[in-house]
Design a protein around this motif. Structure first.
Motif, PDB file in Angstrom:
ATOM      1  N   ASP A 183      17.694  72.485  -8.882  1.00 21.41           N
ATOM      2  CA  ASP A 183      18.478  74.055  -8.395  1.00 21.41           C
ATOM      3  C   ASP A 183      19.028  74.069  -6.938  1.00 21.41           C
ATOM      4  O   ASP A 183      19.385  75.157  -6.684  1.00 21.41           O
ATOM      5  CB  ASP A 183      17.262  75.107  -8.486  1.00 21.41           C
ATOM      6  CG  ASP A 183      16.044  74.804  -7.280  1.00 21.41           C
ATOM      7  OD1 ASP A 183      15.912  73.597  -6.950  1.00 21.41           O
ATOM      8  OD2 ASP A 183      15.562  75.643  -7.311  1.00 21.41           O
ATOM      9  N   LEU A 184      19.239  73.020  -6.018  1.00 21.28           N
ATOM     10  CA  LEU A 184      19.923  72.951  -5.070  1.00 21.28           C
ATOM     11  C   LEU A 184      21.418  72.484  -5.098  1.00 21.28           C
ATOM     12  O   LEU A 184      21.559  71.543  -5.979  1.00 21.28           O
ATOM     13  CB  LEU A 184      19.329  71.939  -3.951  1.00 21.28           C
ATOM     14  CG  LEU A 184      17.860  72.470  -3.495  1.00 21.28           C
ATOM     15  CD1 LEU A 184      17.221  71.637  -2.587  1.00 21.28           C
ATOM     16  CD2 LEU A 184      17.897  73.906  -3.136  1.00 21.28           C
ATOM     17  N   TYR A 185      22.399  73.002  -4.433  1.00 25.55           N
ATOM     18  CA  TYR A 185      23.602  72.812  -4.339  1.00 25.55           C
ATOM     19  C   TYR A 185      23.848  72.378  -3.064  1.00 25.55           C
ATOM     20  O   TYR A 185      23.270  72.345  -2.007  1.00 25.55           O
ATOM     21  CB  TYR A 185      24.597  73.954  -4.807  1.00 25.55           C
ATOM     22  CG  TYR A 185      24.262  74.290  -6.153  1.00 25.55           C
ATOM     23  CD1 TYR A 185      25.391  73.985  -7.323  1.00 25.55           C
ATOM     24  CD2 TYR A 185      23.288  75.220  -6.713  1.00 25.55           C
ATOM     25  CE1 TYR A 185      25.123  74.077  -8.440  1.00 25.55           C
ATOM     26  CE2 TYR A 185      23.292  75.439  -7.949  1.00 25.55           C
ATOM     27  CZ  TYR A 185      23.935  74.956  -8.870  1.00 25.55           C
ATOM     28  OH  TYR A 185      23.732  75.540 -10.302  1.00 25.55           O
ATOM     29  N   PHE A 186      25.151  71.601  -2.881  1.00 25.02           N
ATOM     30  CA  PHE A 186      25.649  70.906  -1.634  1.00 25.02           C
ATOM     31  C   PHE A 186      27.014  71.047  -1.155  1.00 25.02           C
ATOM     32  O   PHE A 186      27.698  71.138  -2.190  1.00 25.02           O
ATOM     33  CB  PHE A 186      25.202  69.477  -1.816  1.00 25.02           C
ATOM     34  CG  PHE A 186      23.817  69.077  -1.972  1.00 25.02           C
ATOM     35  CD1 PHE A 186      22.889  69.024  -1.103  1.00 25.02           C
ATOM     36  CD2 PHE A 186      23.464  69.146  -3.365  1.00 25.02           C
ATOM     37  CE1 PHE A 186      21.337  68.876  -1.501  1.00 25.02           C
ATOM     38  CE2 PHE A 186      21.956  68.897  -3.841  1.00 25.02           C
ATOM     39  CZ  PHE A 186      21.045  68.664  -2.853  1.00 25.02           C
ATOM     40  N   SER A 187      27.324  71.635  -0.034  1.00 31.04           N
ATOM     41  CA  SER A 187      28.565  71.431   0.422  1.00 31.04           C
ATOM     42  C   SER A 187      28.741  70.938   1.934  1.00 31.04           C
ATOM     43  O   SER A 187      27.560  71.252   2.494  1.00 31.04           O
ATOM     44  CB  SER A 187      28.827  72.995   0.364  1.00 31.04           C
ATOM     45  OG  SER A 187      30.201  73.056   0.713  1.00 31.04           O
ATOM     46  N   SER A 188      29.607  70.258   2.491  1.00 34.33           N
ATOM     47  CA  SER A 188      29.828  69.899   3.645  1.00 34.33           C
ATOM     48  C   SER A 188      30.151  70.982   4.436  1.00 34.33           C
ATOM     49  O   SER A 188      30.641  71.984   4.293  1.00 34.33           O
ATOM     50  CB  SER A 188      30.774  68.700   3.987  1.00 34.33           C
ATOM     51  OG  SER A 188      32.117  69.301   3.727  1.00 34.33           O
ATOM     52  N   LEU A 189      29.778  71.204   5.874  1.00 36.04           N
ATOM     53  CA  LEU A 189      29.948  72.289   6.901  1.00 36.04           C
ATOM     54  C   LEU A 189      31.538  72.216   6.818  1.00 36.04           C
ATOM     55  O   LEU A 189      32.049  73.265   7.274  1.00 36.04           O
ATOM     56  CB  LEU A 189      29.256  71.773   8.186  1.00 36.04           C
ATOM     57  CG  LEU A 189      27.663  72.034   8.269  1.00 36.04           C
ATOM     58  CD1 LEU A 189      27.156  71.440   9.275  1.00 36.04           C
ATOM     59  CD2 LEU A 189      27.432  73.550   8.029  1.00 36.04           C
ATOM     60  N   GLN A 190      32.092  71.021   6.754  1.00 31.90           N
ATOM     61  CA  GLN A 190      33.608  70.903   7.090  1.00 31.90           C
ATOM     62  C   GLN A 190      34.358  71.570   5.696  1.00 31.90           C
ATOM     63  O   GLN A 190      35.698  71.710   5.873  1.00 31.90           O
ATOM     64  CB  GLN A 190      33.942  69.602   7.127  1.00 31.90           C
ATOM     65  CG  GLN A 190      33.565  68.861   8.448  1.00 31.90           C
ATOM     66  CD  GLN A 190      31.848  68.241   8.299  1.00 31.90           C
ATOM     67  OE1 GLN A 190      31.396  68.473   7.150  1.00 31.90           O
ATOM     68  NE2 GLN A 190      31.883  67.556   9.175  1.00 31.90           N
ATOM     69  N   SER A 191      33.838  72.037   4.711  1.00 32.97           N
ATOM     70  CA  SER A 191      34.472  72.505   3.460  1.00 32.97           C
ATOM     71  C   SER A 191      35.064  73.826   3.570  1.00 32.97           C
ATOM     72  O   SER A 191      35.907  74.172   2.944  1.00 32.97           O
ATOM     73  CB  SER A 191      33.457  72.355   2.230  1.00 32.97           C
ATOM     74  OG  SER A 191      32.571  73.462   2.314  1.00 32.97           O
ATOM     75  N   GLY A 192      34.485  74.641   4.441  1.00 32.65           N
ATOM     76  CA  GLY A 192      34.940  76.063   4.470  1.00 32.65           C
ATOM     77  C   GLY A 192      34.143  76.999   3.334  1.00 32.65           C
ATOM     78  O   GLY A 192      34.304  78.088   3.521  1.00 32.65           O
ATOM     79  N   VAL A 193      33.303  76.392   2.648  1.00 34.95           N
ATOM     80  CA  VAL A 193      32.483  77.179   1.624  1.00 34.95           C
ATOM     81  C   VAL A 193      31.616  78.212   2.369  1.00 34.95           C
ATOM     82  O   VAL A 193      31.416  79.494   2.121  1.00 34.95           O
ATOM     83  CB  VAL A 193      31.773  76.339   0.751  1.00 34.95           C
ATOM     84  CG1 VAL A 193      30.900  77.168  -0.136  1.00 34.95           C
ATOM     85  CG2 VAL A 193      32.658  75.548  -0.025  1.00 34.95           C
ATOM     86  N   LEU A 194      30.982  77.751   3.576  1.00 31.68           N
ATOM     87  CA  LEU A 194      29.882  78.487   4.226  1.00 31.68           C
ATOM     88  C   LEU A 194      30.511  79.954   4.567  1.00 31.68           C
ATOM     89  O   LEU A 194      30.234  81.060   4.515  1.00 31.68           O
ATOM     90  CB  LEU A 194      29.515  77.718   5.483  1.00 31.68           C
ATOM     91  CG  LEU A 194      28.488  78.581   6.452  1.00 31.68           C
ATOM     92  CD1 LEU A 194      27.149  79.037   5.719  1.00 31.68           C
ATOM     93  CD2 LEU A 194      28.316  77.816   7.667  1.00 31.68           C
ATOM     94  N   GLU A 195      31.901  79.655   4.927  1.00 29.89           N
ATOM     95  CA  GLU A 195      32.602  80.928   5.486  1.00 29.89           C
ATOM     96  C   GLU A 195      32.921  81.837   4.545  1.00 29.89           C
ATOM     97  O   GLU A 195      33.399  82.929   4.827  1.00 29.89           O
ATOM     98  CB  GLU A 195      33.873  80.462   6.387  1.00 29.89           C
ATOM     99  CG  GLU A 195      33.503  79.645   7.755  1.00 29.89           C
ATOM    100  CD  GLU A 195      33.393  78.210   7.567  1.00 29.89           C
ATOM    101  OE1 GLU A 195      33.356  77.740   6.518  1.00 29.89           O
ATOM    102  OE2 GLU A 195      33.290  77.667   8.633  1.00 29.89           O
TER     103      GLU A 195
END
Length: 140
Positions: free
Chosen positions: A38-50
Motif C-alpha cells: 500500500d506504499l507508493y514512491f516518488s523521488s524528492l526531485q520529481s515535484g510530486v511533493l510540491e
C-alpha cells in the motif's frame, strides 16, 4: 470529479533522494517487505511533493534523505522512517516501536546515517528499475 492531486493525497507516499544509492536500496527493501503493498514512491526531485503538500509545509531546502506523506500529514527524518516501518512485515515492523525513544536522539542517529549515505552506498545516476508489478507504485 476527482483531480490527480486528490488521488495523490489519498496515498501513503515515500519521498526519497533519487540520486542516492542507499535510498534506492532502502526503497527496494520497503517494496519487498511492504505487507499490504500500500506504499507508493516518488523521488524528492520529481515535484510530486510540491503538488500535494502546501508549500508552507514543504521543508526548504528539501531534506537529505526521506519524507513520508500519509493521511494529509508529512513526516520527516526518524519520524518518517518509523511511520514507514509500520507498513512492513514482521520483524521489520518492530522498528516502529523506536518511536518511544526521544526524537532528539533518533534524529541524531538518522542525521548521521543521512549525512554519510553516499559513503555507505554511493551516488546513483540512474534508478533501479522496479519489477513490472511494482512500477505502478511509483509516482512522477
Amino acid at each position: 470529479m476527482v483531480t490527480d492531486r486528490e488521488k495523490l493525497q489519498d496515498k501513503s507516499i515515500v519521498f526519497y533522494d533519487g540520486s542516492c544509492g542507499f535510498c534506492q536500496v532502502s526503497v527496494q527493501l520497503v517494496l519487498k517487505y511492504n505487507k499490504h503493498q500500500d506504499l507508493y514512491f516518488s523521488s524528492l526531485q520529481s515535484g510530486v511533493l510540491e503538488q500535494i503538500v502546501p508549500l508552507n509545509q514543504v521543508p526548504d531546502p528539501l531534506p537529505d534523505a526521506v519524507l513520508f506523506y500519509e493521511h494529509g500529514k508529512l513526516y520527516a527524518a526518524s519520524d518518517a522512517a518509523l511511520q514507514i516501518a509500520r507498513h512492513l512485515n514482521f520483524p521489520l515492523s518492530i522498528l516502529s516501536y523506536f518511536r518511544f525513544i526521544p526524537v532528539s536522539f533518533r534524529d541524531k542517529v538518522y542525521s548521521f546515517v543521512a549525512k554519510h549515505r553516499y559513503k555507505i552506498a554511493g551516488r546513483q545516476d540512474s534508478c533501479i528499475l522496479p519489477a513490472p508489478e511494482q512500477r505502478a507504485r511509483f509516482i512522477g
